[in-house]
Design a protein around this motif. Structure first.
Motif, PDB file in Angstrom:
ATOM      1  N   ASP A 122     -90.248  -0.075 -54.729  1.00 29.37           N
ATOM      2  CA  ASP A 122     -88.867  -0.550 -54.880  1.00 29.37           C
ATOM      3  C   ASP A 122     -88.518  -1.577 -53.807  1.00 29.37           C
ATOM      4  O   ASP A 122     -89.133  -1.615 -52.745  1.00 29.37           O
ATOM      5  N   SER A 123     -87.508  -2.349 -54.115  1.00 29.22           N
ATOM      6  CA  SER A 123     -87.015  -3.348 -53.165  1.00 29.22           C
ATOM      7  C   SER A 123     -85.717  -2.838 -52.558  1.00 29.22           C
ATOM      8  O   SER A 123     -85.004  -2.055 -53.182  1.00 29.22           O
ATOM      9  N   CYS A 124     -85.408  -3.313 -51.377  1.00 29.58           N
ATOM     10  CA  CYS A 124     -84.207  -2.868 -50.685  1.00 29.58           C
ATOM     11  C   CYS A 124     -83.377  -4.063 -50.247  1.00 29.58           C
ATOM     12  O   CYS A 124     -83.941  -5.089 -49.840  1.00 29.58           O
ATOM     13  N   ALA A 125     -82.066  -3.919 -50.314  1.00 29.21           N
ATOM     14  CA  ALA A 125     -81.167  -4.938 -49.755  1.00 29.21           C
ATOM     15  C   ALA A 125     -80.190  -4.244 -48.831  1.00 29.21           C
ATOM     16  O   ALA A 125     -79.860  -3.070 -49.031  1.00 29.21           O
ATOM     17  N   GLY A 126     -79.743  -4.947 -47.814  1.00 27.82           N
ATOM     18  CA  GLY A 126     -78.766  -4.378 -46.877  1.00 27.82           C
ATOM     19  C   GLY A 126     -77.727  -5.423 -46.515  1.00 27.82           C
ATOM     20  O   GLY A 126     -78.070  -6.566 -46.203  1.00 27.82           O
ATOM     21  N   VAL A 127     -76.455  -5.053 -46.604  1.00 29.06           N
ATOM     22  CA  VAL A 127     -75.355  -5.973 -46.279  1.00 29.06           C
ATOM     23  C   VAL A 127     -74.641  -5.428 -45.046  1.00 29.06           C
ATOM     24  O   VAL A 127     -74.262  -4.256 -45.016  1.00 29.06           O
ATOM     25  N   VAL A 128     -74.487  -6.295 -44.051  1.00 30.93           N
ATOM     26  CA  VAL A 128     -73.853  -5.879 -42.789  1.00 30.93           C
ATOM     27  C   VAL A 128     -72.352  -6.174 -42.844  1.00 30.93           C
ATOM     28  O   VAL A 128     -71.938  -7.253 -43.263  1.00 30.93           O
ATOM     29  N   ILE A 129     -71.569  -5.200 -42.421  1.00 30.11           N
ATOM     30  CA  ILE A 129     -70.119  -5.391 -42.289  1.00 30.11           C
ATOM     31  C   ILE A 129     -69.857  -5.651 -40.796  1.00 30.11           C
ATOM     32  O   ILE A 129     -70.225  -4.826 -39.959  1.00 30.11           O
ATOM     33  N   ALA A 130     -69.256  -6.791 -40.513  1.00 35.46           N
ATOM     34  CA  ALA A 130     -69.031  -7.148 -39.106  1.00 35.46           C
ATOM     35  C   ALA A 130     -67.537  -7.341 -38.851  1.00 35.46           C
ATOM     36  O   ALA A 130     -66.768  -7.594 -39.777  1.00 35.46           O
ATOM     37  N   ALA A 131     -67.162  -7.233 -37.579  1.00 36.36           N
ATOM     38  CA  ALA A 131     -65.763  -7.443 -37.198  1.00 36.36           C
ATOM     39  C   ALA A 131     -65.432  -8.931 -37.313  1.00 36.36           C
ATOM     40  O   ALA A 131     -66.263  -9.775 -36.965  1.00 36.36           O
ATOM     41  N   GLN A 132     -64.229  -9.255 -37.808  1.00 34.71           N
ATOM     42  CA  GLN A 132     -63.785 -10.663 -37.882  1.00 34.71           C
ATOM     43  C   GLN A 132     -63.958 -11.284 -36.503  1.00 34.71           C
ATOM     44  O   GLN A 132     -63.569 -10.672 -35.512  1.00 34.71           O
ATOM     45  N   GLY A 133     -64.519 -12.459 -36.461  1.00 38.17           N
ATOM     46  CA  GLY A 133     -64.685 -13.137 -35.168  1.00 38.17           C
ATOM     47  C   GLY A 133     -66.127 -13.073 -34.679  1.00 38.17           C
ATOM     48  O   GLY A 133     -66.584 -13.972 -34.000  1.00 38.17           O
ATOM     49  N   TYR A 134     -66.841 -11.986 -35.034  1.00 43.59           N
ATOM     50  CA  TYR A 134     -68.239 -11.866 -34.635  1.00 43.59           C
ATOM     51  C   TYR A 134     -69.012 -13.048 -35.203  1.00 43.59           C
ATOM     52  O   TYR A 134     -68.751 -13.404 -36.342  1.00 43.59           O
ATOM     53  N   PRO A 135     -69.918 -13.711 -34.518  1.00 47.61           N
ATOM     54  CA  PRO A 135     -70.514 -13.359 -33.230  1.00 47.61           C
ATOM     55  C   PRO A 135     -69.726 -13.861 -32.015  1.00 47.61           C
ATOM     56  O   PRO A 135     -70.226 -13.747 -30.895  1.00 47.61           O
ATOM     57  N   GLY A 136     -68.523 -14.417 -32.237  1.00 47.35           N
ATOM     58  CA  GLY A 136     -67.672 -14.805 -31.102  1.00 47.35           C
ATOM     59  C   GLY A 136     -66.822 -13.611 -30.682  1.00 47.35           C
ATOM     60  O   GLY A 136     -67.265 -12.467 -30.773  1.00 47.35           O
ATOM     61  N   GLU A 137     -65.608 -13.894 -30.255  1.00 45.34           N
ATOM     62  CA  GLU A 137     -64.688 -12.828 -29.816  1.00 45.34           C
ATOM     63  C   GLU A 137     -64.258 -11.975 -31.007  1.00 45.34           C
ATOM     64  O   GLU A 137     -63.979 -12.513 -32.079  1.00 45.34           O
ATOM     65  N   TYR A 138     -64.199 -10.690 -30.821  1.00 39.09           N
ATOM     66  CA  TYR A 138     -63.704  -9.794 -31.889  1.00 39.09           C
ATOM     67  C   TYR A 138     -63.048  -8.589 -31.242  1.00 39.09           C
ATOM     68  O   TYR A 138     -63.273  -8.304 -30.068  1.00 39.09           O
ATOM     69  N   LYS A 139     -62.228  -7.894 -32.062  1.00 38.09           N
ATOM     70  CA  LYS A 139     -61.526  -6.714 -31.537  1.00 38.09           C
ATOM     71  C   LYS A 139     -62.425  -5.497 -31.608  1.00 38.09           C
ATOM     72  O   LYS A 139     -63.204  -5.351 -32.552  1.00 38.09           O
ATOM     73  N   LYS A 140     -62.272  -4.625 -30.622  1.00 40.45           N
ATOM     74  CA  LYS A 140     -62.982  -3.337 -30.658  1.00 40.45           C
ATOM     75  C   LYS A 140     -61.968  -2.244 -30.972  1.00 40.45           C
ATOM     76  O   LYS A 140     -60.765  -2.440 -30.794  1.00 40.45           O
ATOM     77  N   GLY A 141     -62.466  -1.097 -31.397  1.00 43.31           N
ATOM     78  CA  GLY A 141     -61.571   0.035 -31.654  1.00 43.31           C
ATOM     79  C   GLY A 141     -60.841  -0.065 -32.978  1.00 43.31           C
ATOM     80  O   GLY A 141     -59.890   0.670 -33.221  1.00 43.31           O
ATOM     81  N   MET A 142     -61.275  -0.987 -33.855  1.00 43.11           N
ATOM     82  CA  MET A 142     -60.614  -1.098 -35.167  1.00 43.11           C
ATOM     83  C   MET A 142     -61.159  -0.033 -36.103  1.00 43.11           C
ATOM     84  O   MET A 142     -62.367   0.248 -36.115  1.00 43.11           O
ATOM     85  N   LYS A 143     -60.274   0.504 -36.904  1.00 46.10           N
ATOM     86  CA  LYS A 143     -60.668   1.526 -37.865  1.00 46.10           C
ATOM     87  C   LYS A 143     -61.594   0.911 -38.916  1.00 46.10           C
ATOM     88  O   LYS A 143     -61.286  -0.135 -39.498  1.00 46.10           O
ATOM     89  N   LEU A 144     -62.724   1.558 -39.164  1.00 44.99           N
ATOM     90  CA  LEU A 144     -63.664   1.026 -40.154  1.00 44.99           C
ATOM     91  C   LEU A 144     -63.129   1.276 -41.560  1.00 44.99           C
ATOM     92  O   LEU A 144     -62.355   2.210 -41.774  1.00 44.99           O
ATOM     93  N   PRO A 145     -63.564   0.461 -42.534  1.00 43.42           N
ATOM     94  CA  PRO A 145     -63.121   0.685 -43.909  1.00 43.42           C
ATOM     95  C   PRO A 145     -63.469   2.107 -44.372  1.00 43.42           C
ATOM     96  O   PRO A 145     -64.486   2.668 -43.946  1.00 43.42           O
TER      97      PRO A 145
END
Ligand code: GLY
Length: 427
Positions: free
Chosen positions: A326-349
């Motif tokens: 089988d083949s695999c795919a993976g999608v990364v969810i990143a914080a807005q602003g990444y890879p620059g400045e982004y907020k920490k402590g935000m509630k994940l979806p």
């Protein structure tokens, strides 16, 4: 076996998820782990780079094998410290880890052992580097010698861009010591591929391939990131290319290491570009990739724990590590602003309604409120991000495209605030 996994990313979550399935496992610890790994084992409040504390814990708790995910503790010599104290560790020692820790050392190693790689010049003097680019043909790739958290490689299309990169790295020292010496390399055209093999000090077993998506936005636009998604499948390259890469890259690397009396134990990751004249190595890494691990490891059918343990003890490796067709795919969810400045402590979806078929690997997440992990009421309160990349959603199917379509169907049903993802992974 009692196992300690060092790291806090999606890669370490995927490694732990696989180890957890082994009938040989007795106890699993993560240092420091993340909110996702806490459902697989015990998270320790030991930072991944605190070698004395990791060693103290492993000795006190009689850990049978320690698996190190990220490169920094390896480059800093965690393997030697554990070995001196009679502990088994899966990961190369600091000399071997120079294959990632020093781009200059790695380039010279490849040149010494006829491993195909792009021609390069190296400089410790800004003025000499500047003089070189005045007559270079563009684009060129400028690489910082040392570890730079993914910020040490810049493709420069013009002399102006190259001059600015040299200034950043060598004069302003934006990467600290890592950018004091630089390499200027020819730019190679072609598709990128990441190939992985597992070494036990005297031999290796080839694992397989993955491809990551390094740019932040769709159609490979935007800044470079650690990886916004990845795919793994047996048809990313042909059997002939695989054989050639095994011979010209991994076998030559093994012989080179043995010739130089270096015992390499752990994962060797070759990042290649597939050119008209074959695979050319862009870089070596001394670990699994992230997010490549999240799509490669779910395809591995063999029990990895005894293989990690055998490699760590310099024992015989299996001839083959079985991968699912089988083949695999993976999608990364990143914080807005990444890879620059982004907020920490935000509630994940909220992923409550996500299809059970998908795997979810966390990266640097924590619980909303830093209380007792045993408290189930608190567990339901949700997760927050501590880093830029937060989750990798992974699916497998008969083809990469089908694996990724299902992820996107699921993602369309989820509300996102403060996070983003690429919409073209595997498409
Ligand atoms: N995804 C690239 C890396 O792990 O180096």
């Amino acid at each position: 076996m009692k196992v300690l996994v060092v790291g806090s990313g999606g890669r370490e979550h995927a490694i732990g998820w696989k180890i957890k399935q082994s009938p040989l496992l007795k106890q699993l610890y993560f240092a420091p782990g993340n909110a996702g790994t806490s459902s697989l084992g015990e998270n320790l409040s030991i930072p991944q780079n605190d070698i004395p504390k990791l060693l103290e814990f492993a000795l006190k708790n009689q850990i049978d094998v320690t698996v190190v995910g990220p490169e920094t503790p390896l480059v800093n010599g965690i393997a030697e410290q554990f070995s001196k104290n009679g502990l088994s560790l899966f990961g190369p020692d600091s000399k071997s880890a120079s294959l990632e820790g020093s781009k200059l050392w790695a380039k010279q190693f490849m040149q010494r052992h006829q491993i195909p790689t792009a021609p390069a010049e190296f400089f410790s003097s800004y003025h000499e580097a500047e003089k070189f680019i005045e007559s270079a043909s563009f684009p060129v790739v400028i690489k910082a010698d040392g570890l730079a958290q993914g910020k040490g490689v810049v493709i420069c299309h013009t002399e102006k861009e190259a001059r600015k990169t040299l200034q950043d790295f060598m004069i302003e020292k934006s990467l600290g010591k890592a950018g004091e010496t630089i390499l200027i390399e020819s730019f190679l055209e072609g598709e990128e591929i990441s190939c992985f093999a597992l070494f036990n000090g005297s031999s290796f077993t080839y694992l397989g391939e993955a491809r990551d998506y390094k740019k932040a936005y769709d159609q490979n636009k935007g800044p470079n990131t650690g990886g916004m998604g990845a795919v793994s499948s047996s048809d990313l390259i042909t059997a002939l290319t695989r054989k050639e890469i095994q011979e010209k890259v991994f076998t030559r690397a093994l012989h080179g290491l043995l010739n130089e009396k270096i015992k390499y134990k752990g994962i060797l990751y070759a990042g290649l570009i597939l050119t008209k004249v074959g695979g050319i190595v862009l870089e070596f890494n001394v670990r699994f990739g992230d997010p490549e691990a999240q799509v490669l490891i779910p395809r591995i059918q063999s029990d990895l724990l005894p293989i990690f343990a055998a490699a760590a003890k310099e024992e015989k490796l299996p001839e083959t590590i079985f991968l699912s067709p089988d083949s695999c795919a993976g999608v990364v969810i990143a914080a807005q602003g990444y890879p620059g400045e982004y907020k920490k402590g935000m509630k994940l979806p909220d992923l409550k309604h996500l299809s059970e078929e998908l795997l979810v690997f966390h990266s640097s997440t924590s619980f909303e409120s830093p209380i007792n992990l045993e408290n189930t009421k608190f567990k339901s309160k949700g997760f927050v991000n501590q880093g830029g990349r937060t989750l990798t959603l992974v699916n497998s199917a008969d083809a990469v495209k089908n694996a990724s379509e299902k992820i996107y169907r699921e993602l369309n049903r989820i509300q996102f605030e403060g996070f983003y993802y690429r919409t073209d992974i595997g498409r």
